[in-house]
Enzyme design. Structure first.
Site, PDB file in Angstrom:
ATOM      1  CG  ASN A  66      -1.809   1.142   1.362  1.00 32.59           C
ATOM      2  OD1 ASN A  66      -1.792   2.028   0.497  1.00 32.59           O
ATOM      3  ND2 ASN A  66      -2.598   1.179   2.410  1.00 32.59           N
TER       4      ASN A  66
ATOM      5  CG  HIS B 139     -13.248   3.458   3.577  1.00 28.02           C
ATOM      6  ND1 HIS B 139     -13.946   4.494   4.172  1.00 28.02           N
ATOM      7  CD2 HIS B 139     -11.963   3.631   3.939  1.00 28.02           C
ATOM      8  CE1 HIS B 139     -13.123   5.252   4.866  1.00 28.02           C
ATOM      9  NE2 HIS B 139     -11.897   4.759   4.732  1.00 28.02           N
TER      10      HIS B 139
ATOM     11  CG  ASP C 108      -6.829   9.041  19.037  1.00 24.17           C
ATOM     12  OD1 ASP C 108      -6.083   8.361  18.333  1.00 24.17           O
ATOM     13  OD2 ASP C 108      -7.505   8.588  19.980  1.00 24.17           O
ATOM     14  CB  CYS C 109     -12.340   8.358  18.199  1.00 19.93           C
ATOM     15  SG  CYS C 109     -13.985   8.126  18.788  1.00 19.93           S
TER      16      CYS C 109
ATOM     17  CD  GLU D 111      -9.246  -1.223   4.328  1.00 20.97           C
ATOM     18  OE1 GLU D 111      -8.819  -0.950   5.462  1.00 20.97           O
ATOM     19  OE2 GLU D 111      -9.477  -0.377   3.473  1.00 20.97           O
TER      20      GLU D 111
ATOM     21  NE  ARG E 239     -10.312  13.232   4.169  1.00 24.22           N
ATOM     22  CZ  ARG E 239     -10.051  11.928   4.237  1.00 24.22           C
ATOM     23  NH1 ARG E 239     -10.939  11.086   4.736  1.00 24.22           N
ATOM     24  NH2 ARG E 239      -8.914  11.457   3.777  1.00 24.22           N
TER      25      ARG E 239
ATOM     26  NE  ARG F 160      -6.041   1.877   0.040  1.00 25.71           N
ATOM     27  CZ  ARG F 160      -5.905   3.103   0.517  1.00 25.71           C
ATOM     28  NH1 ARG F 160      -4.718   3.533   0.887  1.00 25.71           N
ATOM     29  NH2 ARG F 160      -6.924   3.892   0.611  1.00 25.71           N
TER      30      ARG F 160
ATOM     31  CE  LYS G 111      -0.406   1.912   6.726  1.00 26.77           C
ATOM     32  NZ  LYS G 111      -1.843   1.999   6.886  1.00 26.77           N
TER      33      LYS G 111
HETATM   34  P1  ADP Z   1      -7.403   4.618   9.863  1.00 31.64           P
HETATM   35  O1  ADP Z   1      -8.519   5.292   9.142  1.00 31.64           O
HETATM   36  O2  ADP Z   1      -6.218   5.495  10.089  1.00 31.64           O
HETATM   37  O3  ADP Z   1      -7.091   3.224   9.357  1.00 31.64           O
HETATM   38  P2  ADP Z   1      -8.369   3.182  12.206  1.00 31.64           P
HETATM   39  O4  ADP Z   1      -9.389   2.328  11.546  1.00 31.64           O
HETATM   40  O5  ADP Z   1      -7.153   2.542  12.751  1.00 31.64           O
HETATM   41  O6  ADP Z   1      -7.986   4.445  11.336  1.00 31.64           O
HETATM   42  O7  ADP Z   1      -9.120   3.956  13.419  1.00 31.64           O
HETATM   43  C1  ADP Z   1      -8.476   4.918  14.174  1.00 31.64           C
HETATM   44  C2  ADP Z   1      -9.502   5.539  15.112  1.00 31.64           C
HETATM   45  O8  ADP Z   1     -10.030   4.533  15.975  1.00 31.64           O
HETATM   46  C3  ADP Z   1      -8.897   6.615  16.018  1.00 31.64           C
HETATM   47  O9  ADP Z   1      -9.735   7.752  16.051  1.00 31.64           O
HETATM   48  C4  ADP Z   1      -8.886   5.933  17.369  1.00 31.64           C
HETATM   49  O10 ADP Z   1      -8.982   6.833  18.441  1.00 31.64           O
HETATM   50  C5  ADP Z   1     -10.122   5.068  17.280  1.00 31.64           C
HETATM   51  N1  ADP Z   1     -10.132   4.040  18.332  1.00 31.64           N
HETATM   52  C6  ADP Z   1      -9.304   2.999  18.501  1.00 31.64           C
HETATM   53  N2  ADP Z   1      -9.603   2.337  19.657  1.00 31.64           N
HETATM   54  C7  ADP Z   1     -10.629   3.012  20.235  1.00 31.64           C
HETATM   55  C8  ADP Z   1     -11.388   2.854  21.448  1.00 31.64           C
HETATM   56  N3  ADP Z   1     -11.136   1.864  22.289  1.00 31.64           N
HETATM   57  N4  ADP Z   1     -12.371   3.733  21.688  1.00 31.64           N
HETATM   58  C9  ADP Z   1     -12.641   4.734  20.836  1.00 31.64           C
HETATM   59  N5  ADP Z   1     -11.975   4.942  19.691  1.00 31.64           N
HETATM   60  C10 ADP Z   1     -10.979   4.093  19.392  1.00 31.64           C
END
Ligand code: ADP
Length: 398
Positions: free
Chosen positions: A10, A178, A281-282, A384, A239, A89, A17
């Protein structure tokens, strides 16, 4: 004779990657990430058997240098001769490709033709592809497009309501993204629920840093939230998702911003990051919201509301709802977001099972609605790379 392995690549403009997978078991034997490509301090990190080490790429800091270093690493572990094919990819196949394909000169020309639709990504994929062809001589290469799964979306859903000449001259339409994840998750959901995917009306929410949602019926994509670019749709990490396009004129006039500055703000400084003023970051957003941070609370409220609103509209696209599916880092792990989204969806017959919802995380699949719900909500981890490996093995005849 040992089973042939698949190398999945990728490539981004400054990164690469890679993963070596056993296509049957899904086991990842080696993974790598090259960063800062085309800068003097480029390097690649390998992960084998849980151990990580870094290799300097400054002597040849480009995609070819990274693939050469990967080949050396494979030799060290005796894996080089076990690679049977390489899967790549590719972000955009435009309207040219509705499925994965074995690479030949015509396919390379096709990916080149799609560069205007993915100006940062497709050129990088081509660099990776050429490096793989020259270093892994004689091995088949397969390309797997993020857009391919969405080529079944009907015209009334993929067109924008603007004069047709922009579609005809420039290919301006919705393509989505996606797609490889959606294809994998649609299959896995049907398997997990013990149903034929053709009998399921699914709404799949792929919620990562980038987030989108897709309606799937009869095993096919019927609509998706990302558009010409990944900017459209849900609130994401950085975004904005859907926004009135008049913001361009408004900000140009009132904030003296250029098109490039506004585009950058909407893609890189908005979403959870922009609303909260804290982070994209969620996990951080959830933690800070729980402590009472106003911006973080609003960011969560907006993320959840937009998602629930889209699920309503995707139920129209799918012709109803049998299974709502959560995947991606947020979808697979955030019980808080899942519970609150489902809280909006009682009218679609979904009721959360609190205990099951708490259990479905860290890669565990599970149904998270109560038995009396009219439809199910389910958590299904995406993969993926494995989907790319499956396509690559199949098309290479392995
Ligand atoms: P990418 O789009 O970069 O591949 P990922 O699918 O790895 O992203 O998702 C990353 C997101 O998932 C981040 O916002 C991260 O904070 C969130 N995330 C991971 N673990 C948790 C959790 N336990 N609770 C809430 N959010 C989470």
């Amino acid at each position: 004779m040992s089973q042939k392995l698949i190398l999945v690549l990728n490539c981004g403009s400054s990164s690469l990657k890679g993963a070596v997978l056993d296509n049957n078991s899904g086991e990842v034997l080696l993974s790598c990430l090259a960063e800062k490509l085309n800068l003097p301090d480029a390097y690649i990190t390998f992960k084998v058997n849980g151990e990580k080490h870094k290799v300097d790429l400054s002597a040849k800091p480009d995609h070819t240098g990274a693939v050469e270093a990967l080949m050396e690493e494979l030799k060290v572990h005796g894996l080089d001769s076990r690679i049977g094919a390489i899967g790549h990819r590719v972000v955009s196949g435009g309207e040219l490709y509705s499925e994965s394909i074995l690479v030949d000169d015509e396919v390379i020309a096709g990916i080149e033709k799609c560069i205007p639709l993915a100006p940062l990504h497709n050129p990088a994929h081509l660099l990776g592809l050429r490096a793989a062809q020259s270093i892994f001589k004689g091995l088949p290469n397969v390309v797997v497009f993020d857009t391919a799964f969405h080529q079944t979306i009907p015209e009334h859903a993929y067109k924008y309501a603007i004069p047709q000449e922009y579609y005809e001259k420039y290919g301006l339409r919705r393509y989505g993204a996606h797609g490889t994840s959606y294809r994998f998750v649609a299959d896995e959901t049907a398997r997990f629920l013990g149903k034929d995917k053709k009998d399921l009306r699914m709404i799949i929410a792929h919620l990562g840093n980038g987030a989108s949602i897709t309606a799937v019926a009869n095993g096919e994509s019927r609509d998706t939230s990302m558009g010409l670019t990944p900017l459209e749709g849900l609130v994401m990490g950085t975004r904005s998702g859907d926004i009135d396009p008049a913001v361009f004129g408004f900000l140009a006039e009132n904030a003296n911003m250029t098109i490039a500055q506004i585009t950058e703000m909407l893609n890189k400084k908005s979403g959870l990051l922009g609303i909260s003023g804290l982070s994209n970051d969620c996990r951080t957003i959830e933690e800070e919201a729980a402590k009472g941070h106003k911006g973080a609370k609003l960011a969560l409220d907006m993320f959840i509301y937009r998602l629930a609103k889209y699920i309503g509209s995707m139920a129209v696209a799918a012709g109803g709802l049998d299974a709502l599916v959560f995947t991606g880092g947020i979808g697979e792990n955030s019980d808080i977001i899942r519970e609150r989204v489902i809280g909006y969806l009682g009218f679609l017959g979904l009721n959360i099972d609190q205990e099951a919802n708490l259990k479905a995380r860290f890669g565990n699949a599970g149904v998270i609605t109560t038995a009396d719900s009219k439809a199910v909500a389910v958590v299904i981890p995406t993969n993926e790379e494995l989907m790319i490996a499956h396509d690559t093995a199949r098309l290479s005849g392995l």
